[in-house]
Scaffold this motif. Structure first.
Motif, PDB file in Angstrom:
ATOM      1  N   VAL A   5       0.887  -1.173   0.000  1.00  0.00           N
ATOM      2  CA  VAL A   5       0.000   0.000   0.000  1.00  0.00           C
ATOM      3  C   VAL A   5       0.922   1.219   0.000  1.00  0.00           C
ATOM      4  O   VAL A   5       1.364   1.693   1.034  1.00  0.00           O
ATOM      5  CB  VAL A   5      -0.968  -0.023   1.201  1.00  0.00           C
ATOM      6  N   ILE A   6       1.249   1.677  -1.236  1.00  0.00           N
ATOM      7  CA  ILE A   6       2.364   2.614  -1.410  1.00  0.00           C
ATOM      8  C   ILE A   6       1.966   4.080  -1.284  1.00  0.00           C
ATOM      9  O   ILE A   6       2.825   4.937  -1.135  1.00  0.00           O
ATOM     10  CB  ILE A   6       3.094   2.381  -2.750  1.00  0.00           C
ATOM     11  N   SER A   7       0.684   4.371  -1.353  1.00  0.00           N
ATOM     12  CA  SER A   7       0.207   5.742  -1.167  1.00  0.00           C
ATOM     13  C   SER A   7      -1.264   5.652  -0.786  1.00  0.00           C
ATOM     14  O   SER A   7      -1.867   4.578  -0.889  1.00  0.00           O
ATOM     15  CB  SER A   7       0.423   6.575  -2.444  1.00  0.00           C
ATOM     16  N   PRO A   8      -1.862   6.752  -0.329  1.00  0.00           N
ATOM     17  CA  PRO A   8      -3.264   6.672   0.110  1.00  0.00           C
ATOM     18  C   PRO A   8      -4.168   6.089  -0.973  1.00  0.00           C
ATOM     19  O   PRO A   8      -4.214   6.590  -2.094  1.00  0.00           O
ATOM     20  CB  PRO A   8      -3.614   8.127   0.416  1.00  0.00           C
ATOM     21  N   GLY A   9      -4.841   4.987  -0.625  1.00  0.00           N
ATOM     22  CA  GLY A   9      -5.814   4.395  -1.523  1.00  0.00           C
ATOM     23  C   GLY A   9      -5.261   3.484  -2.600  1.00  0.00           C
ATOM     24  O   GLY A   9      -6.015   2.971  -3.412  1.00  0.00           O
ATOM     25  N   LEU A  10      -3.927   3.267  -2.633  1.00  0.00           N
ATOM     26  CA  LEU A  10      -3.305   2.524  -3.729  1.00  0.00           C
ATOM     27  C   LEU A  10      -2.469   1.355  -3.214  1.00  0.00           C
ATOM     28  O   LEU A  10      -1.557   1.546  -2.404  1.00  0.00           O
ATOM     29  CB  LEU A  10      -2.392   3.442  -4.539  1.00  0.00           C
ATOM     30  N   ALA A  11      -2.787   0.155  -3.705  1.00  0.00           N
ATOM     31  CA  ALA A  11      -1.954  -1.024  -3.432  1.00  0.00           C
ATOM     32  C   ALA A  11      -1.292  -1.445  -4.733  1.00  0.00           C
ATOM     33  O   ALA A  11      -1.928  -1.469  -5.795  1.00  0.00           O
ATOM     34  CB  ALA A  11      -2.796  -2.167  -2.877  1.00  0.00           C
TER      35      ALA A  11
ATOM     36  N   THR B 232     -10.281  -1.498  -9.727  1.00  0.00           N
ATOM     37  CA  THR B 232     -10.842  -0.474  -8.849  1.00  0.00           C
ATOM     38  C   THR B 232     -11.935  -1.136  -8.025  1.00  0.00           C
ATOM     39  O   THR B 232     -12.645  -2.024  -8.505  1.00  0.00           O
ATOM     40  CB  THR B 232     -11.409   0.730  -9.628  1.00  0.00           C
ATOM     41  N   LEU B 233     -12.027  -0.713  -6.771  1.00  0.00           N
ATOM     42  CA  LEU B 233     -12.964  -1.324  -5.835  1.00  0.00           C
ATOM     43  C   LEU B 233     -14.129  -0.391  -5.549  1.00  0.00           C
ATOM     44  O   LEU B 233     -13.934   0.790  -5.255  1.00  0.00           O
ATOM     45  CB  LEU B 233     -12.236  -1.669  -4.527  1.00  0.00           C
ATOM     46  N   GLU B 234     -15.324  -0.947  -5.617  1.00  0.00           N
ATOM     47  CA  GLU B 234     -16.543  -0.186  -5.310  1.00  0.00           C
ATOM     48  C   GLU B 234     -16.486   0.323  -3.876  1.00  0.00           C
ATOM     49  O   GLU B 234     -16.779   1.478  -3.603  1.00  0.00           O
ATOM     50  CB  GLU B 234     -17.753  -1.113  -5.507  1.00  0.00           C
ATOM     51  N   THR B 235     -16.093  -0.557  -2.964  1.00  0.00           N
ATOM     52  CA  THR B 235     -15.945  -0.191  -1.556  1.00  0.00           C
ATOM     53  C   THR B 235     -14.489  -0.422  -1.174  1.00  0.00           C
ATOM     54  O   THR B 235     -13.977  -1.531  -1.353  1.00  0.00           O
ATOM     55  CB  THR B 235     -16.854  -1.077  -0.672  1.00  0.00           C
ATOM     56  N   PRO B 236     -13.814   0.615  -0.663  1.00  0.00           N
ATOM     57  CA  PRO B 236     -12.400   0.457  -0.309  1.00  0.00           C
ATOM     58  C   PRO B 236     -12.182  -0.646   0.727  1.00  0.00           C
ATOM     59  O   PRO B 236     -13.061  -0.937   1.538  1.00  0.00           O
ATOM     60  CB  PRO B 236     -12.026   1.825   0.262  1.00  0.00           C
TER      61      PRO B 236
ATOM     62  N   ARG C 119      -8.525   1.752  -2.713  1.00  0.00           N
ATOM     63  CA  ARG C 119      -9.558   1.796  -3.756  1.00  0.00           C
ATOM     64  C   ARG C 119      -9.045   1.289  -5.095  1.00  0.00           C
ATOM     65  O   ARG C 119      -9.827   0.922  -5.964  1.00  0.00           O
ATOM     66  CB  ARG C 119     -10.057   3.233  -3.963  1.00  0.00           C
ATOM     67  N   VAL C 120      -7.716   1.351  -5.289  1.00  0.00           N
ATOM     68  CA  VAL C 120      -7.118   0.934  -6.557  1.00  0.00           C
ATOM     69  C   VAL C 120      -6.023  -0.086  -6.262  1.00  0.00           C
ATOM     70  O   VAL C 120      -5.153   0.158  -5.422  1.00  0.00           O
ATOM     71  CB  VAL C 120      -6.511   2.136  -7.323  1.00  0.00           C
ATOM     72  N   VAL C 121      -6.084  -1.232  -6.954  1.00  0.00           N
ATOM     73  CA  VAL C 121      -5.053  -2.260  -6.824  1.00  0.00           C
ATOM     74  C   VAL C 121      -4.407  -2.456  -8.188  1.00  0.00           C
ATOM     75  O   VAL C 121      -5.097  -2.768  -9.162  1.00  0.00           O
ATOM     76  CB  VAL C 121      -5.629  -3.598  -6.330  1.00  0.00           C
ATOM     77  N   LEU C 122      -3.104  -2.238  -8.241  1.00  0.00           N
ATOM     78  CA  LEU C 122      -2.337  -2.538  -9.447  1.00  0.00           C
ATOM     79  C   LEU C 122      -1.692  -3.891  -9.253  1.00  0.00           C
ATOM     80  O   LEU C 122      -1.199  -4.194  -8.167  1.00  0.00           O
ATOM     81  CB  LEU C 122      -1.209  -1.519  -9.651  1.00  0.00           C
ATOM     82  N   GLY C 123      -1.655  -4.684 -10.299  1.00  0.00           N
ATOM     83  CA  GLY C 123      -0.896  -5.932 -10.283  1.00  0.00           C
ATOM     84  C   GLY C 123       0.205  -5.826 -11.312  1.00  0.00           C
ATOM     85  O   GLY C 123      -0.032  -5.338 -12.422  1.00  0.00           O
TER      86      GLY C 123
END
Length: 148
Positions: A57-63, A82-86, A98-102
């Motif tokens: 989780v490298i910044s607010p809301g981002l994994a 992107t997630l409907e519910t964080p 809220r956002v997950v990058l792979g």
């Protein structure tokens, strides 16, 4: 080198994940759907968090989910969920996500280069929110400056 392409199969918008493992399964599943990795890579990404904690989780809301290069990576690939519910990953400052990058990278050298490029992209604090609000894969690609 640039970031790997982001095909439609690697983008999942407005998904539901009850917990962080589910969120990583979505990101890994998108890498599998795009042909970049096998299911074993998804397990490896989850294992990295189980072993090292919520460092992804490298910044607010981002994994930013990834694992080491290996046989589970078929070719370099990127996924965006992107997630409907964080979802909480347990990070003291940057939860909920809220956002997950792979990211799946076949070689060690390009692994570090891709991580650096993604870090640079998200130096702009508006990027995560813009991706979270995106409604199409094309919109996500435009924000990230990647091809299909």
């Amino acid at each position: 080198m640039g970031l790997p392409p982001l095909p439609d199969a690697a983008v999942t918008l407005g998904a539901t994940a009850p917990a962080w493992r589910d969120a990583l399964r979505l990101a890994g599943g998108a890498l599998v759907a795009s042909g970049a990795a096998t299911d074993a890579y998804t397990d490896a990404m989850i294992g990295m968090v189980e072993e090292h904690g919520p460092y992804i989780v490298i910044s607010p809301g981002l994994a930013f989910a990834h694992a080491r290069p290996g046989p589970a990576v078929l070719h370099d690939g990127l996924s965006v969920v992107t997630l409907e519910t964080p979802v909480a990953f347990g990070h003291p400052h940057n939860d909920p996500v809220r956002v997950v990058l792979g990211l799946a990278v076949a070689g060690v050298g390009s692994h570090l280069e891709s991580i650096g490029e993604i870090a640079n992209l998200f130096n702009d604090p508006t990027v995560t929110g813009r991706i979270a609000a995106a409604t199409t894969a094309d919109e996500v690609r435009t924000i990230m400056g990647v091809s299909a």
